[in-house]
Design a protein around this motif. Structure first.
Motif, short mmCIF file in Angstrom:
data_model
loop_
_atom_site.label_atom_id
_atom_site.label_comp_id
_atom_site.label_asym_id
_atom_site.label_seq_id
_atom_site.Cartn_x
_atom_site.Cartn_y
_atom_site.Cartn_z
N PHE A 74 0.84 -1.20 0.00
CA PHE A 74 0.00 0.00 0.00
C PHE A 74 0.87 1.25 0.00
O PHE A 74 2.04 1.23 0.40
N LEU A 75 0.26 2.33 -0.46
CA LEU A 75 0.94 3.62 -0.64
C LEU A 75 0.43 4.60 0.41
O LEU A 75 -0.77 4.67 0.68
N THR A 76 1.35 5.37 1.02
CA THR A 76 0.98 6.44 1.94
C THR A 76 1.66 7.73 1.49
O THR A 76 2.79 7.71 0.99
N VAL A 77 0.95 8.84 1.68
CA VAL A 77 1.48 10.16 1.33
C VAL A 77 1.33 11.06 2.55
O VAL A 77 0.24 11.21 3.11
N GLY A 78 2.44 11.65 2.97
CA GLY A 78 2.44 12.55 4.12
C GLY A 78 3.75 13.30 4.19
O GLY A 78 4.72 12.93 3.53
N ASP A 79 3.79 14.35 4.97
CA ASP A 79 4.93 15.27 5.09
C ASP A 79 5.52 15.58 3.72
O ASP A 79 4.83 16.08 2.84
N TRP A 80 6.79 15.21 3.46
CA TRP A 80 7.44 15.57 2.19
C TRP A 80 7.73 14.34 1.33
O TRP A 80 8.48 14.45 0.36
N THR A 81 7.18 13.17 1.68
CA THR A 81 7.50 11.95 0.94
C THR A 81 6.25 11.11 0.69
O THR A 81 5.23 11.27 1.35
N ALA A 82 6.39 10.21 -0.28
CA ALA A 82 5.42 9.14 -0.51
C ALA A 82 6.13 7.82 -0.25
O ALA A 82 7.27 7.63 -0.70
N ARG A 83 5.48 6.91 0.46
CA ARG A 83 6.11 5.66 0.86
C ARG A 83 5.26 4.46 0.45
O ARG A 83 4.03 4.53 0.47
N THR A 105 9.99 7.87 -1.86
CA THR A 105 10.51 8.91 -2.72
C THR A 105 11.47 9.79 -1.93
O THR A 105 11.53 9.71 -0.70
N ARG A 106 12.19 10.62 -2.62
CA ARG A 106 13.08 11.56 -1.94
C ARG A 106 12.24 12.65 -1.25
O ARG A 106 11.05 12.82 -1.55
N TYR A 107 12.85 13.37 -0.33
CA TYR A 107 12.16 14.45 0.36
C TYR A 107 12.04 15.65 -0.59
O TYR A 107 13.04 16.13 -1.12
N HIS A 108 10.81 16.11 -0.80
CA HIS A 108 10.57 17.25 -1.68
C HIS A 108 10.65 18.56 -0.91
O HIS A 108 10.59 18.59 0.33
N LEU A 109 10.75 19.65 -1.65
CA LEU A 109 10.77 20.97 -1.02
C LEU A 109 9.37 21.40 -0.61
O LEU A 109 9.22 22.21 0.31
N SER A 110 8.35 20.89 -1.30
CA SER A 110 6.97 21.24 -0.99
C SER A 110 6.27 20.07 -0.32
O SER A 110 6.60 18.91 -0.54
N TYR A 111 5.28 20.42 0.48
CA TYR A 111 4.49 19.40 1.20
C TYR A 111 3.63 18.61 0.21
O TYR A 111 3.05 19.16 -0.72
N LEU A 112 3.54 17.29 0.42
CA LEU A 112 2.67 16.44 -0.40
C LEU A 112 1.27 16.41 0.21
O LEU A 112 1.12 16.34 1.43
N THR A 113 0.24 16.42 -0.65
CA THR A 113 -1.13 16.57 -0.17
C THR A 113 -2.03 15.38 -0.51
O THR A 113 -3.00 15.14 0.20
#
Length: 612
Positions: A380-389, A403-411
């Motif tokens: 399963f996929l989770t999206v929170g803070d600056w990454t998707a896991r 994924t790598r840590y992005h500069l923008s928040y993931l929504t």
């Protein structure tokens, strides 16, 4: 006015046809040439002349009135019954069918139509008109195409005060309709003139919403019923659950009571796979998961408190902000919380504490999206803070890929419905990222700047070719994805399975290694404590006696010092009293001295008088 001449004609002569006849030509006017007029002409050499063969035309602009087109639906009901038969009464319809089946004409008609139907069925079975003969060539073309996406429609919030498009739901029967929930999730930012309405849009006519949904509170979540496309369930900002029937109008058919509803906004509403198709469940940041039957929304059918300590206390519950349910696993569901913890639950457990099967911890903030892989549900996929896991149910200590840590928040985020290794994410800077982990893992395969405001919601259509993105200002952008990203590649399932299994195995090895290291550290710390105890036991009795003697004399010396200090204070007090007494006596003696002197003078005077 004077009448000069009067024309008279019989009434019978009106409307008669004209009769023409041949006659010789007549000269009406004859103008002879005038030689004197030639002196007025001036000869010009050379002479330029132009001829325009096309017709002269002028340009005109006309502003025509706008034609507004409206779509109206017709609800078809079962017909063909006689007037004396009520089609809703089962007994009457059965009785009428038995009566018709006994008729000879009915048997002859069915026999005749049966031969025609048999012929048509044989024609359909003779050849597959939908067979694809050139699938390999199309696959070869897809492999060479670069990933891309194009905007096909943009739908804006029709209200003056813009709200966030918090949730999207595609019509289950195709990609022609889209339900959008609008609300403002910023704390205490709701304005007085802010609308509560949400809309169902017809994508072929997006100038005006097809239906306006009017809830009692703004909708945070909205979902079509997969079994009945006329039914929608929505979760409100005030915690209530409502459902609509599009055939009955814009107002909700029924709304849950406030006393038995959620206390916070309902961020997740999902329909369950039931025989009746009327059951759903919801989750909110108040820490509860409630099950509902829309036939009776007065109270929930079941309640679960998200207390990971398994005590069932609402004050210890974690707030739910995302919800996941896979129809192929009807007893299991997952909840993403505000604290970054994913809770795996089992509805059919015997006791409420057993319903919380396990937890996964890996995000630094709220888990905004949670979705199982449609091909491999245990991942399963989770999206929170600056990454998707990406997680595996077998590995609870950490995710298997990220994924790598992005500069923008993931929504938000979701899996592709047609490709097992492709998923989508949205960010606060208005960017949509499409990831293909088989092709590239460090960077997205395609990154699109959708708008300048933050993207808040994301939903992929079931065919995997169309995706909708909702923004903070209520703008919904619909994109058509290129065929490379929505067509299953050759051996992709095998490669994706191998990749997921490999990463799961690697994570298990790392977990075992970390567990072993923790055990060693614990054993070392326990060994150090035992060594200290042994060292203390090995001290000689002489040292112990010396230590005890030293402590004894220290205590005695301290006691003697205390006594000496007390004696000194006592003696000092006595000396002070003695000096005070002496001082008082001296003062009294000084006061008596003048009296003695006067008496002596008087005695001397008396002696002087006696001598003569």
């Amino acid at each position: 006015m004077e009448i000069v001449y009067v024309y008279t004609k019989k009434r019978s002569d009106f409307g008669r046809p004209c009769h023409f006849s041949d006659r010789p030509a007549e000269v009406t006017v004859d103008i002879p040439p005038d030689p004197g007029a030639a002196d007025d002409f001036i000869a010009r050499n050379p002479v330029d002349a132009h001829v325009q063969h096309a017709c002269d035309m002028s340009e005109h602009e006309v502003n025509t009135e706008r034609v507004e087109v409206e779509t109206h639906g017709v609800h078809h009901t079962e017909g063909g019954w006689p007037k004396d038969v009520n089609p809703h009464e089962m007994e009457q319809t059965i009785r009428f069918r038995k009566k018709v089946e006994k008729d000879e004409n009915y048997i002859n008609t069915v026999t005749h139509l049966g031969t025609l139907m048999e012929h048509c069925i044989k024609q359909n079975n003779a050849i597959n008109i939908y067979e694809e003969y050139f699938g390999e060539e199309e696959m070869a073309e897809v492999e060479g195409e670069a990933p891309s996406a194009k905007t096909i429609n943009v739908i804006r919030d029709p209200n003056i005060t813009k709200r966030t498009a918090t949730h999207l739901s595609w019509h289950p029967d195709g990609c022609k309709k889209l339900a959008v929930a609008y609300s403002s999730l910023e704390f205490q930012q709701n304005m007085k003139d802010m609308s509560f309405d949400s809309y169902i849009w017809d994508l072929e006519n997006s100038n005006k919403p097809e239906l306006v949904l009017k809830p009692s509170s703004p909708l945070v979540s909205l979902e079509y019923n997969p079994k009945d496309s006329h039914i929608l369930a929505g979760g409100c900002y005030n915690g209530q659950i409502a459902y609509w029937d599009t055939r009955k109008g814009r107002l909700p058919v029924e709304v849950s009571t406030v006393e038995f509803s959620h206390r916070d906004p309902v961020y997740g509403t999902i329909w369950l796979q039931s025989k009746t198709g009327t059951e759903c469940f919801s989750a909110s940041t108040d820490g509860q998961v409630l099950w509902w039957d829309i036939r009776k929304l007065s109270e929930p059918t079941e309640t679960l408190v998200l207390d990971i300590t398994r005590k069932g206390l609402l004050e210890n519950a974690l707030g739910a902000i995302s919800l996941e349910f896979e129809p192929t696993m009807p007893t299991k569901f997952m909840v993403g919380t505000e604290q970054g913890i994913i809770i795996s639950c089992n509805r059919k457990a015997k006791t409420p504490p057993e319903k919380i099967a396990g937890t996964y911890s890996g995000h630094h903030g709220p888990v905004y999206a949670l979705a199982r892989n449609p091909f491999y549900p245990k991942f399963f996929l989770t999206v929170g803070d600056w990454t998707a896991r990406i997680w595996s149910e077998e590995s609870k200590e950490s995710s298997i890929m990220w994924t790598r840590y992005h500069l923008s928040y993931l929504t938000d985020g979701c899996w592709s419905t047609v490709r097992p290794a492709v998923f989508f994410t949205t960010k606060m800077d208005g960017t949509l990222d499409i990831w293909d982990f088989l092709f590239k893992q460090n960077d997205p395969s395609l990154s699109l700047k959708i708008c300048d405001e933050p993207l808040f919601s994301l939903r992929l259509q079931d065919n995997g070719c169309f995706v909708g993105c909702g923004s903070k200002l209520g703008t919904v952008t619909l994109l058509e994805i290129s065929s490379e990203l929505c067509t299953l590649q050759k051996n992709e399932k095998t490669l994706a399975t191998a990749m997921f299994e490999r990463e799961t195995k690697r994570e298990k090895i790392l977990e075992a290694r970390h567990r072993e290291m923790r055990l060693k550290e614990r054993a070392k710390s326990e060994g150090r404590d035992e060594e200290r105890k042994e060292e203390r036991l090995e001290e000689s009795s002489h040292e112990v006696l010396e230590q005890v003697r030293k402590e004894f004399f220290e205590v005695i010396e301290a006691e003697l010092q205390k006594r000496a200090q007390a004696e000194a204070k006592r003696l000092g007090a006595k000396e002070k009293d003695y000096t005070d007494d002496m001082r008082e006596e001296e003062e009294e003696g000084e006061s008596k001295m003048p009296e003695y002197e006067e008496e002596e003078e008087e005695e001397e005077e008396e002696d002087a008088t006696k001598e003569p």
